[in-house]
Design an enzyme around this catalytic site. Structure first.
Site, short mmCIF file in Angstrom:
data_model
loop_
_atom_site.label_atom_id
_atom_site.label_comp_id
_atom_site.label_asym_id
_atom_site.label_seq_id
_atom_site.Cartn_x
_atom_site.Cartn_y
_atom_site.Cartn_z
N ASP A 155 0.78 -1.26 0.00
CA ASP A 155 0.00 0.00 0.00
C ASP A 155 0.80 1.30 0.00
O ASP A 155 1.80 1.42 0.72
CB ASP A 155 -0.86 0.08 1.27
CG ASP A 155 -1.54 -1.19 1.62
OD1 ASP A 155 -1.45 -2.17 0.88
OD2 ASP A 155 -2.19 -1.20 2.69
N GLU A 200 -10.47 -2.46 4.61
CA GLU A 200 -9.13 -1.94 4.89
C GLU A 200 -8.99 -0.53 4.31
O GLU A 200 -9.74 -0.13 3.42
CB GLU A 200 -8.07 -2.85 4.25
CG GLU A 200 -8.08 -4.27 4.78
CD GLU A 200 -6.96 -5.16 4.23
OE1 GLU A 200 -6.32 -5.86 5.03
OE2 GLU A 200 -6.72 -5.16 3.00
C1 FRU Z 1 -3.85 -3.61 2.81
C2 FRU Z 1 -3.20 -4.04 4.11
C3 FRU Z 1 -3.54 -3.08 5.22
C4 FRU Z 1 -2.40 -3.27 6.17
C5 FRU Z 1 -1.25 -3.51 5.24
C6 FRU Z 1 -0.21 -4.45 5.76
O1 FRU Z 1 -3.21 -4.10 1.69
O2 FRU Z 1 -3.62 -5.35 4.43
O3 FRU Z 1 -4.80 -3.29 5.81
O4 FRU Z 1 -2.19 -2.16 6.99
O5 FRU Z 1 -1.79 -4.03 4.05
O6 FRU Z 1 0.90 -4.49 4.94
#
Ligand code: FRU
Length: 547
Positions: free
Chosen positions: A71, A253
């Site tokens: 992300d 998320e």
């Molecule tokens: C989304 C996610 C978020 C988390 C991160 C962990 O892709 O699962 O919810 O903070 O990636 O790398």
């Protein structure tokens, strides 16, 4: 005497040669440029040999110098510089203990990689989050009149999770007194402890002018939670949203919540983005959105039809398989006023298996989000930011209806192109651009008139066997304002983005051909198709390694 003759003759011979070399080079260039109908060349991966060094490395989509990325995080703008942080694991090309990688840019197109900004600590890994500039120093963390930049993230405690506890994720912060170059973790972390909810993460913080306070939105399994604070340190719960709204086929998320003025009416609405994994329209990870109002405490959904039934009428920001966990930049000056969005150009279905060796994943192009409406429904539209046009070369070529058919129509030496097409009607036919290579591998990007859907077909795109879900056709719903079918297709070496119908329908997709696609043909089953179109070769952006 002899030596005088020689000193006279030798330069003249060199001069004669020079003249002929120049002519020969010109003739060669001429033949090269105009060999074959509709052929043009630009800087290609073949030319630069970069493909051999790092096959599939995108040329204008941001990717980490090396190792694993997911992300985008903590995006903010300060001192004429855009900061991008991202989920990063510096020791492997698969997901691992998360850090925040860092890069900066003056134009969101060319990037300078920076040293890692945040490392895991005793409270956990550094999961996704956001960053703001605390201009009024409400936190008291500023020094000598310098407002702190404050990053909010989720601490994820792996050992606690493995021990069966539900309280392994909580929101924490770190501050910077040098404009985001370096960060110090706040001593009182976490600032939002976990009340016993398993998935409790991804804080996005923003200033709410009307009650002069900060708001934090984050995801809690099947809904989002909103908190408020006067000083960014003490937070109290306001409300929750979403248990009965939108898609619930996976975990929620990376939410975002921001005001946006509707293009046509001038009304300000609040847009909430929520990523979900799995549950996306073409499988795996995707981003849904909701449009409504926010009064500082509650988010109220605008469109009644959205709330009638779970999973019904979910609105998707992007129908392609490869745009996830995207959020918007903070700190964009008012006189600019844009909502600039960036997503992770991958999908948890296969992100850790894609066939790149030195690094994994890239980001989408930065996009400008706007709000429009069709009939009574709000639509969030996306377009590449205007800064992207700096990568367009001057050698635009028109695509005319005579070029249509199954035969060779347009052969491009460039692996990076932007195709823009406007089609009057396609009736029950398909119209598509086929990107292909000499190994017979191809990806089709187009419109299917029978289904009235845009689509990307990557079944025969090249390397696909790394995951059974990859070789598939993706379809999008359609929302259009005009009768025309419009496609703006941007091709990088390992992915394509389609901004259809002026940004109303978006599709983003990866592909991994064994050698680059250097040919594009426009094809349709309709013989009297009427359209306008053009193709422009693109240049690569500049990515500088960390110093
Ligand atoms: C989304 C996610 C978020 C988390 C991160 C962990 O892709 O699962 O919810 O903070 O990636 O790398």
């Amino acid at each position: 005497m002899l030596s005088v003759t020689h000193t006279f003759k030798i330069p003249s011979i060199i001069g004669w040669h020079k003249l002929h070399y120049v002519c020969l080079i010109r003739i060669f260039l001429f033949l090269w440029l105009f060999a074959g109908e509709n052929t043009f060349f630009a800087q290609t991966w073949e030319n630069t040999k970069d493909w051999k060094k790092e096959p599939h490395r995108p040329t204008f989509h941001f990717s980490p110098d090396s190792m694993w990325m997911n992300d985008p995080n903590g995006m903010f703008y300060i001192d004429s510089t855009y900061h991008l942080f991202y989920q990063y694991y510096p020791k492997d090309i698969v997901w691992g203990p998360m850090h925040w990688g860092h890069a900066t840019s003056q134009d969101l197109i060319n990037w300078q990689h920076r040293p890692i900004a945040l490392y895991p600590d005793s409270l956990g890994y550094i999961f996704s989050g956001s960053a703001i500039i605390d201009i009024k120093n409400t936190s008291g963390l500023g020094r000598d009149g310098i407002p702190p930049v404050i990053a909010f993230f989720t601490h994820h405690h792996d050992a606690k999770e493995k021990s069966g506890s539900n309280q392994f994720q909580y929101q924490s912060m770190a501050y910077s007194l040098d404009g985001g170059k370096s960060f110090t973790k706040f001593a009182g972390n976490p600032v939002v402890p976990n009340p016993g909810i398993k998935d409790f993460r991804d804080p996005k913080v923003f200033w709410f002018e009307s009650d002069q306070s900060w708001k934090m939105i984050f995801a809690a399994y099947d809904h989002v939670r909103i908190y408020t604070s006067k000083n960014l340190i003490n937070w109290s719960y306001c409300s929750s949203f979403g248990k009965d709204n939108g898609c619930h086929d996976g975990v929620w998320e990376c939410p975002d919540l921001f005001p946006i003025k509707a293009e046509n009416t001038g009304t300000t609405k609040w847009v909430m983005l929520v990523s979900i994994n799995p549950g996306a329209p073409n499988g795996g990870s995707g981003t849904q959105y909701f449009v409504g109002d926010f009064d500082g405490t509650y988010f109220k959904l605008d469109d009644i039809s959205q709330s009638e039934e779970k999973n019904k009428n979910t609105q998707w920001l992007d129908f392609g398989t490869d745009n996830y966990a995207g959020v918007t930049w903070s700190g964009i000056p008012e006189k600019d006023g844009r909502k600039i969005f960036l997503g992770w150009m991958s999908n948890w279905q296969y992100a850790q298996q894609v066939p790149t060796k030195k690094w994994r994943s890239s980001m989408t192009l930065p996009r400008e989000l706007t709000l429009d409406s069709i009939e009574k429904e709000w639509v969030v539209t996306s377009k590449p930011i205007v800064e992207f046009s700096q990568l367009e070369t001057a050698s635009e070529m028109l695509i005319t209806d005579q070029m249509i058919g199954d035969t060779f129509l347009l052969q491009s030496g460039s692996t990076l192109n932007r195709y823009q097409l406007e089609i009057e009607h396609a009736q029950n036919n398909k119209v598509f651009i086929r990107l292909s290579n000499t190994l017979g591998q191809y990806t089709d990007v187009g419109y299917d008139g029978k289904l009235n859907k845009f689509y990307i077909d990557r079944r025969f795109s090249g390397i696909t066997s790394f995951n059974k879900n990859f070789a598939a056709i993706q379809y999008s719903d359609i929302r259009k304002k005009s009768g025309l079918i419009k496609m703006d297709i941007i091709q990088d070496v390992s992915g394509v983005e389609m901004f259809a119908d002026d940004g109303f329908t978006i599709m983003t997709s990866l592909f991994f051909p064994e050698i680059p696609y250097q040919k594009a043909t426009i094809q349709s089953t309709l013989t009297n198709l009427k359209f306008n179109g053009s193709v422009r070769p693109l240049k690569a952006a500049i990515f500088k390694s960390a110093r």
